[in-house]
Design a protein around this motif. Structure first.
Motif, PDB file in Angstrom:
ATOM      1  N   ASN A   6      22.456 115.391  36.856  1.00  0.00           N
ATOM      2  CA  ASN A   6      23.308 114.368  36.249  1.00  0.00           C
ATOM      3  C   ASN A   6      22.865 112.953  36.624  1.00  0.00           C
ATOM      4  O   ASN A   6      22.827 112.058  35.776  1.00  0.00           O
ATOM      5  N   SER A   7      22.521 112.765  37.882  1.00  0.00           N
ATOM      6  CA  SER A   7      22.140 111.429  38.339  1.00  0.00           C
ATOM      7  C   SER A   7      20.636 111.190  38.267  1.00  0.00           C
ATOM      8  O   SER A   7      20.171 110.064  38.468  1.00  0.00           O
ATOM      9  N   GLY A   8      19.868 112.249  37.962  1.00  0.00           N
ATOM     10  CA  GLY A   8      18.420 112.131  37.896  1.00  0.00           C
ATOM     11  C   GLY A   8      17.908 111.999  36.485  1.00  0.00           C
ATOM     12  O   GLY A   8      18.098 110.975  35.824  1.00  0.00           O
ATOM     13  N   ALA A  41      31.435 117.221  37.005  1.00  0.00           N
ATOM     14  CA  ALA A  41      31.824 117.058  35.603  1.00  0.00           C
ATOM     15  C   ALA A  41      30.943 116.015  34.935  1.00  0.00           C
ATOM     16  O   ALA A  41      30.783 114.900  35.440  1.00  0.00           O
ATOM     17  N   GLU A  42      30.378 116.371  33.795  1.00  0.00           N
ATOM     18  CA  GLU A  42      29.495 115.488  33.048  1.00  0.00           C
ATOM     19  C   GLU A  42      30.249 114.880  31.875  1.00  0.00           C
ATOM     20  O   GLU A  42      30.943 115.571  31.124  1.00  0.00           O
ATOM     21  N   HIS A  43      30.152 113.543  31.704  1.00  0.00           N
ATOM     22  CA  HIS A  43      30.702 112.904  30.515  1.00  0.00           C
ATOM     23  C   HIS A  43      29.929 113.387  29.290  1.00  0.00           C
ATOM     24  O   HIS A  43      28.697 113.338  29.279  1.00  0.00           O
ATOM     25  N   VAL A  44      30.635 113.858  28.289  1.00  0.00           N
ATOM     26  CA  VAL A  44      29.979 114.373  27.096  1.00  0.00           C
ATOM     27  C   VAL A  44      29.130 113.294  26.435  1.00  0.00           C
ATOM     28  O   VAL A  44      27.978 113.525  26.060  1.00  0.00           O
ATOM     29  N   PHE A  45      29.682 112.086  26.296  1.00  0.00           N
ATOM     30  CA  PHE A  45      28.983 111.024  25.577  1.00  0.00           C
ATOM     31  C   PHE A  45      28.342 109.990  26.496  1.00  0.00           C
ATOM     32  O   PHE A  45      27.498 109.221  26.059  1.00  0.00           O
ATOM     33  N   GLY A  46      28.719 109.955  27.739  1.00  0.00           N
ATOM     34  CA  GLY A  46      28.198 108.950  28.661  1.00  0.00           C
ATOM     35  C   GLY A  46      29.286 107.962  29.049  1.00  0.00           C
ATOM     36  O   GLY A  46      29.908 107.339  28.184  1.00  0.00           O
ATOM     37  N   ASP A  47      29.508 107.807  30.344  1.00  0.00           N
ATOM     38  CA  ASP A  47      30.568 106.921  30.830  1.00  0.00           C
ATOM     39  C   ASP A  47      30.322 105.470  30.430  1.00  0.00           C
ATOM     40  O   ASP A  47      31.259 104.685  30.268  1.00  0.00           O
ATOM     41  N   GLN A  94      20.413 108.817  29.494  1.00  0.00           N
ATOM     42  CA  GLN A  94      21.515 107.913  29.174  1.00  0.00           C
ATOM     43  C   GLN A  94      21.061 106.455  29.237  1.00  0.00           C
ATOM     44  O   GLN A  94      21.417 105.637  28.372  1.00  0.00           O
ATOM     45  N   GLU A  95      20.277 106.125  30.245  1.00  0.00           N
ATOM     46  CA  GLU A  95      19.809 104.744  30.422  1.00  0.00           C
ATOM     47  C   GLU A  95      18.937 104.312  29.247  1.00  0.00           C
ATOM     48  O   GLU A  95      19.053 103.188  28.747  1.00  0.00           O
ATOM     49  N   ASN A  96      18.067 105.214  28.791  1.00  0.00           N
ATOM     50  CA  ASN A  96      17.195 104.894  27.661  1.00  0.00           C
ATOM     51  C   ASN A  96      17.975 104.677  26.375  1.00  0.00           C
ATOM     52  O   ASN A  96      17.534 103.935  25.487  1.00  0.00           O
ATOM     53  N   ALA A  97      19.138 105.331  26.268  1.00  0.00           N
ATOM     54  CA  ALA A  97      19.925 105.262  25.035  1.00  0.00           C
ATOM     55  C   ALA A  97      20.845 104.041  24.975  1.00  0.00           C
ATOM     56  O   ALA A  97      21.239 103.616  23.882  1.00  0.00           O
ATOM     57  N   LYS A  98      21.194 103.481  26.108  1.00  0.00           N
ATOM     58  CA  LYS A  98      22.223 102.437  26.172  1.00  0.00           C
ATOM     59  C   LYS A  98      21.982 101.280  25.211  1.00  0.00           C
ATOM     60  O   LYS A  98      22.870 100.896  24.439  1.00  0.00           O
ATOM     61  N   LEU A  99      20.810 100.692  25.283  1.00  0.00           N
ATOM     62  CA  LEU A  99      20.548  99.472  24.531  1.00  0.00           C
ATOM     63  C   LEU A  99      20.504  99.708  23.029  1.00  0.00           C
ATOM     64  O   LEU A  99      20.656  98.762  22.246  1.00  0.00           O
ATOM     65  N   VAL A 100      20.315 100.972  22.622  1.00  0.00           N
ATOM     66  CA  VAL A 100      20.258 101.285  21.196  1.00  0.00           C
ATOM     67  C   VAL A 100      21.580 101.850  20.702  1.00  0.00           C
ATOM     68  O   VAL A 100      22.183 101.348  19.751  1.00  0.00           O
ATOM     69  N   VAL A 101      22.063 102.896  21.366  1.00  0.00           N
ATOM     70  CA  VAL A 101      23.279 103.581  20.930  1.00  0.00           C
ATOM     71  C   VAL A 101      24.503 102.685  21.072  1.00  0.00           C
ATOM     72  O   VAL A 101      25.378 102.674  20.186  1.00  0.00           O
ATOM     73  N   VAL A 133      26.881 120.753  34.792  1.00  0.00           N
ATOM     74  CA  VAL A 133      25.593 120.318  35.332  1.00  0.00           C
ATOM     75  C   VAL A 133      25.762 119.923  36.799  1.00  0.00           C
ATOM     76  O   VAL A 133      26.864 119.609  37.255  1.00  0.00           O
ATOM     77  N   CYS A 134      24.652 119.938  37.522  1.00  0.00           N
ATOM     78  CA  CYS A 134      24.703 119.595  38.951  1.00  0.00           C
ATOM     79  C   CYS A 134      24.550 118.094  39.139  1.00  0.00           C
ATOM     80  O   CYS A 134      24.147 117.356  38.235  1.00  0.00           O
TER      81      CYS A 134
END
Length: 268
Positions: free
Chosen positions: A77-79, A16-22, A85-92, A72-73
């Motif tokens: 998901n982890s790759g 299960a993938e978080h829609v917005f990011g955990d 997600q990591e690139n978006a964290k500091l901005v979003v 998603v697999c």
């Protein structure tokens, strides 16, 4: 929509993938946040526009950040999706709290990639068929950037209560040349979509179509342009986010405005 294989690579090892990011749980309140979700579907049959139907889904009382969809697999998901997600964290993250921020090219690209991930993932909720094409998903996976057949805008929305706007429309748009080239093509399959959603104080509008001419024709109205910034395709230079905050009327009219614009274009 039930899927057996990863929507990106075809693997059967789904999770299960978080829609917005955990990670957004570190920025958003943990209280329940109702999601009033509306889905619209339109298209063409015999080269004639079909009426758009609407399916309004009852609000869910689970926290927004807990919304998951199994599509998603684990490897994706982890790759590479983890990189998005990591690139978006500091901005979003700060933007969901309404913090003013200067966006450069890299920041715009990071937000746009994250927004693309949301738009793709939510298509595999149980309520409708996907409209983002396999070619667009492949391009996203390969480059970890929003495809060049996407347009994305962002704004600031101070939602006054526990509602969260989320509206999605899907359309089937094919040229006469496409139909003639492939008589077996089903012209009712959806291939164009709009998706509008709010996460905290960040409002995002996503449009995609495999037809570049549609990207050129579909534009937001001046009223929407007063509160939204286009981040994809990115324009040169930097921009300060946000413009003035959106009103309730802005948020809900913008959420469906592109749907009306698409229907107007296809009827001409």
């Amino acid at each position: 929509m039930y899927v057996k294989n990863c929507i990106y690579c075809g693997s059967t090892d789904l999770n299960a993938e978080h829609v917005f990011g955990d990670w957004l749980k570190n920025f958003l309140p943990r209280k329940n946040k109702k999601r009033a979700v509306a889905f619209f579907r339109g298209g063409k049959k015999d080269n004639k526009p079909q009426p758009t139907s609407m399916n309004v889904i009852n609000p869910r009382n689970s926290p927004l950040v807990s919304w998951k969809i199994r599509c998603v697999c684990k490897t994706c998901n982890s790759g590479w999706m983890g990189d998005v997600q990591e690139n978006a964290k500091l901005v979003v993250g700060p933007m969901t709290n309404g913090k003013s921020i200067l966006l450069d090219h890299a920041s715009k690209a990071a937000i746009a990639a994250w927004a693309t991930s949301v738009a793709v993932t939510v298509e595999y909720d149980r309520h409708h068929a996907p409209a983002i094409t396999p070619e667009q998903r492949s391009a996203f996976r390969e480059k970890k950037l929003a495809p060049d057949t996407f347009k994305i805008w962002i704004g600031k929305y101070d939602c006054p209560d526990d509602r969260s706007v989320f509206a999605k429309s899907t359309h089937s748009i094919y040229t006469e040349a496409e139909i003639l080239a492939d008589p077996n093509k089903d012209p009712t399959i959806q291939n164009t979509q709009t998706c509008a959603f709010g996460v905290g104080k960040l409002y995002v509008l996503v449009f995609s179509s495999p037809h570049h001419e549609m990207l050129d024709m579909v534009r937001i109205k001046p009223k929407a342009a007063a509160v939204l910034d286009q981040i994809w395709p990115p324009s040169p230079g930097t921009l300060w986010w946000p413009k003035r905050a959106m009103t309730d009327s802005d948020a809900y009219s913008i959420a469906t405005a592109l749907r009306r614009e698409i229907l107007k274009i296809t009827q001409n």
